[in-house]
Scaffold this motif. Structure first.
Motif, PDB file in Angstrom:
ATOM      1  N   UNK A  17       0.844  -1.193   0.000  1.00 33.52           N
ATOM      2  CA  UNK A  17       0.000   0.000   0.000  1.00 33.52           C
ATOM      3  C   UNK A  17       0.876   1.239   0.000  1.00 33.52           C
ATOM      4  N   UNK A  18       0.536   2.202  -0.833  1.00 36.20           N
ATOM      5  CA  UNK A  18       1.198   3.503  -0.826  1.00 36.20           C
ATOM      6  C   UNK A  18       0.174   4.529  -1.277  1.00 36.20           C
ATOM      7  N   UNK A  19      -0.204   5.416  -0.359  1.00 38.02           N
ATOM      8  CA  UNK A  19      -1.247   6.395  -0.647  1.00 38.02           C
ATOM      9  C   UNK A  19      -0.850   7.755  -0.099  1.00 38.02           C
ATOM     10  N   UNK A  20      -1.377   8.788  -0.732  1.00 37.96           N
ATOM     11  CA  UNK A  20      -1.232  10.145  -0.233  1.00 37.96           C
ATOM     12  C   UNK A  20      -2.621  10.693   0.099  1.00 37.96           C
ATOM     13  N   UNK A  21      -2.661  11.828   0.803  1.00 39.11           N
ATOM     14  CA  UNK A  21      -3.942  12.386   1.218  1.00 39.11           C
ATOM     15  C   UNK A  21      -4.534  11.644   2.397  1.00 39.11           C
ATOM     16  N   UNK A  22      -3.677  11.291   3.351  1.00 34.86           N
ATOM     17  CA  UNK A  22      -4.064  10.410   4.464  1.00 34.86           C
ATOM     18  C   UNK A  22      -4.608  11.207   5.652  1.00 34.86           C
ATOM     19  N   UNK A  23      -5.763  10.783   6.146  1.00 36.68           N
ATOM     20  CA  UNK A  23      -6.377  11.349   7.354  1.00 36.68           C
ATOM     21  C   UNK A  23      -5.912  10.573   8.592  1.00 36.68           C
ATOM     22  N   UNK A  24      -6.078  11.176   9.750  1.00 37.92           N
ATOM     23  CA  UNK A  24      -5.723  10.490  10.996  1.00 37.92           C
ATOM     24  C   UNK A  24      -6.456   9.152  11.128  1.00 37.92           C
ATOM     25  N   UNK A  25      -7.719   9.133  10.741  1.00 34.17           N
ATOM     26  CA  UNK A  25      -8.506   7.902  10.859  1.00 34.17           C
ATOM     27  C   UNK A  25      -7.906   6.782  10.015  1.00 34.17           C
ATOM     28  N   UNK A  26      -7.321   7.137   8.856  1.00 35.65           N
ATOM     29  CA  UNK A  26      -6.671   6.127   8.013  1.00 35.65           C
ATOM     30  C   UNK A  26      -5.476   5.507   8.731  1.00 35.65           C
ATOM     31  N   UNK A  27      -4.710   6.352   9.417  1.00 37.35           N
ATOM     32  CA  UNK A  27      -3.524   5.866  10.131  1.00 37.35           C
ATOM     33  C   UNK A  27      -3.940   4.944  11.264  1.00 37.35           C
ATOM     34  N   UNK A  28      -4.937   5.370  12.032  1.00 32.78           N
ATOM     35  CA  UNK A  28      -5.404   4.552  13.146  1.00 32.78           C
ATOM     36  C   UNK A  28      -5.916   3.203  12.641  1.00 32.78           C
ATOM     37  N   UNK A  29      -6.696   3.219  11.564  1.00 34.33           N
ATOM     38  CA  UNK A  29      -7.249   1.971  11.034  1.00 34.33           C
ATOM     39  C   UNK A  29      -6.160   1.026  10.537  1.00 34.33           C
ATOM     40  N   UNK A  30      -5.056   1.577  10.061  1.00 29.66           N
ATOM     41  CA  UNK A  30      -3.995   0.729   9.497  1.00 29.66           C
ATOM     42  C   UNK A  30      -3.284  -0.108  10.553  1.00 29.66           C
TER      43      UNK A  30
ATOM     44  N   UNK B  93       6.226  -3.426  -6.123  1.00 26.90           N
ATOM     45  CA  UNK B  93       4.994  -3.599  -6.882  1.00 26.90           C
ATOM     46  C   UNK B  93       4.804  -2.493  -7.907  1.00 26.90           C
ATOM     47  N   UNK B  94       3.586  -1.985  -8.001  1.00 32.74           N
ATOM     48  CA  UNK B  94       3.295  -0.927  -8.965  1.00 32.74           C
ATOM     49  C   UNK B  94       3.366   0.463  -8.388  1.00 32.74           C
ATOM     50  N   UNK B  95       4.075   0.623  -7.261  1.00 30.39           N
ATOM     51  CA  UNK B  95       4.076   1.909  -6.563  1.00 30.39           C
ATOM     52  C   UNK B  95       5.309   2.767  -6.853  1.00 30.39           C
ATOM     53  N   UNK B  96       6.211   2.278  -7.695  1.00 30.43           N
ATOM     54  CA  UNK B  96       7.458   3.017  -7.918  1.00 30.43           C
ATOM     55  C   UNK B  96       7.195   4.409  -8.480  1.00 30.43           C
ATOM     56  N   UNK B  97       6.277   4.523  -9.417  1.00 30.36           N
ATOM     57  CA  UNK B  97       6.009   5.816 -10.053  1.00 30.36           C
ATOM     58  C   UNK B  97       5.524   6.843  -9.036  1.00 30.36           C
ATOM     59  N   UNK B  98       4.656   6.436  -8.130  1.00 29.75           N
ATOM     60  CA  UNK B  98       4.153   7.354  -7.110  1.00 29.75           C
ATOM     61  C   UNK B  98       5.264   7.769  -6.160  1.00 29.75           C
ATOM     62  N   UNK B  99       6.107   6.821  -5.773  1.00 28.38           N
ATOM     63  CA  UNK B  99       7.214   7.134  -4.864  1.00 28.38           C
ATOM     64  C   UNK B  99       8.174   8.133  -5.500  1.00 28.38           C
ATOM     65  N   UNK B 100       8.392   8.022  -6.790  1.00 26.51           N
ATOM     66  CA  UNK B 100       9.278   8.957  -7.480  1.00 26.51           C
ATOM     67  C   UNK B 100       8.602  10.307  -7.661  1.00 26.51           C
TER      68      UNK B 100
END
Length: 254
Positions: A31-44, A189-196
């Motif tokens: 998983x690699x996402x941006x635009x993360x809320x506090x609730x997302x972090x807690x749920x993870x 995985x398929x997250x390299x482009x986002x990380x760059x």
């Protein structure tokens, strides 16, 4: 084991979260996402075998807190007359852990009390309360499953050239290639482009890797005489040992 890395910002648009699953001799970015809320972090981290690393100071310098409290109540600093020079200010500007970081990597981290980083730390304080309310153990001294991490510092200790990577996508691409060459066991995985493309996403990935070092206990904890301070101010988990050591024991974990 799952490690969650969060590059925390003052608001959700600048916040990124990465999740790495460690098993069977490999590590996989799931998983690699941006635009993360506090609730997302807690749920993870409230389900499964998760460890959390947050790139954000978890506290403020004791001297700074005392100074502001005394000034607020009486208008007189607790430590005596204000001198204003750098040596006098330093205990207010840097935490004990920041001094240790400077000794390890040769540079000061940003100051939580005098840089804009303090705005992010205010959000971090709220996040700690939300984690605690959800039953997640919260300890600022790296004694549990929550760590304060420093992606740039971890990369330097692992021997990577971090020059300009926060502001230059080309530098991030070079750095990611170098990391994957050193760690063929790490599947992005398929997250390299986002990380760059996004520095926040890149740092979240490194935060998740650094969190693995914390989970394995491969970092230097606070000295016993400074443990009480670290429980208030926070403690930066800097990896001890090479990047390659993060895969030790994966077969038995799988």
């Amino acid at each position: 084991m799952r490690t969650i890395g969060v590059d925390l910002a003052a608001e959700a648009p600048g916040t990124a979260l990465a999740e790495i699953v460690w098993a069977d001799g490999s590590a996989r970015l799931t998983r690699l996402e941006i635009g993360i809320q506090d609730a997302d972090i807690v749920a993870s981290v409230t389900s499964g075998d998760a460890w959390l690393g947050v790139d954000c100071p978890l506290g403020w310098p004791d001297a700074f807190v005392d100074f502001v409290a005394a000034h607020h109540v009486a208008g007189i600093p607790a430590s005596g007359p204000v001198e204003g020079h750098a040596a006098w200010r330093r205990p207010l500007v840097y935490r004990h852990t920041d001094h240790v970081v400077r000794e390890r990597i040769g540079r000061w981290p940003l100051s939580v009390s005098t840089d804009r980083l303090g705005v992010t730390a205010l959000r971090g304080a709220g996040l700690l309360h939300r984690l605690a309310a959800a039953g997640v153990g919260v300890d600022r001294a790296a004694e549990g499953r929550l760590f304060e991490v420093y992606p740039g510092g971890a990369l330097r200790l692992w021997g990577f050239d971090t020059t300009g990577y926060r502001v230059d996508a080309t530098r991030r691409a070079i750095l990611l290639d170098a990391l994957r060459e050193r760690a063929p066991w790490f599947d992005v995985g398929g997250f390299a482009a986002l990380a760059v493309r996004k520095a926040d996403a890149f740092d979240a990935v490194i935060a998740a890797l650094a969190t693995r070092a914390g989970a394995l206990g491969r970092f230097s904890p606070p000295a016993s005489e400074m443990l009480a301070v670290a429980r208030r101010e926070g403690w930066v988990v800097l990896p001890d040992g090479p990047l390659e050591g993060l895969v030790d024991g994966l077969v038995s974990e799988g």
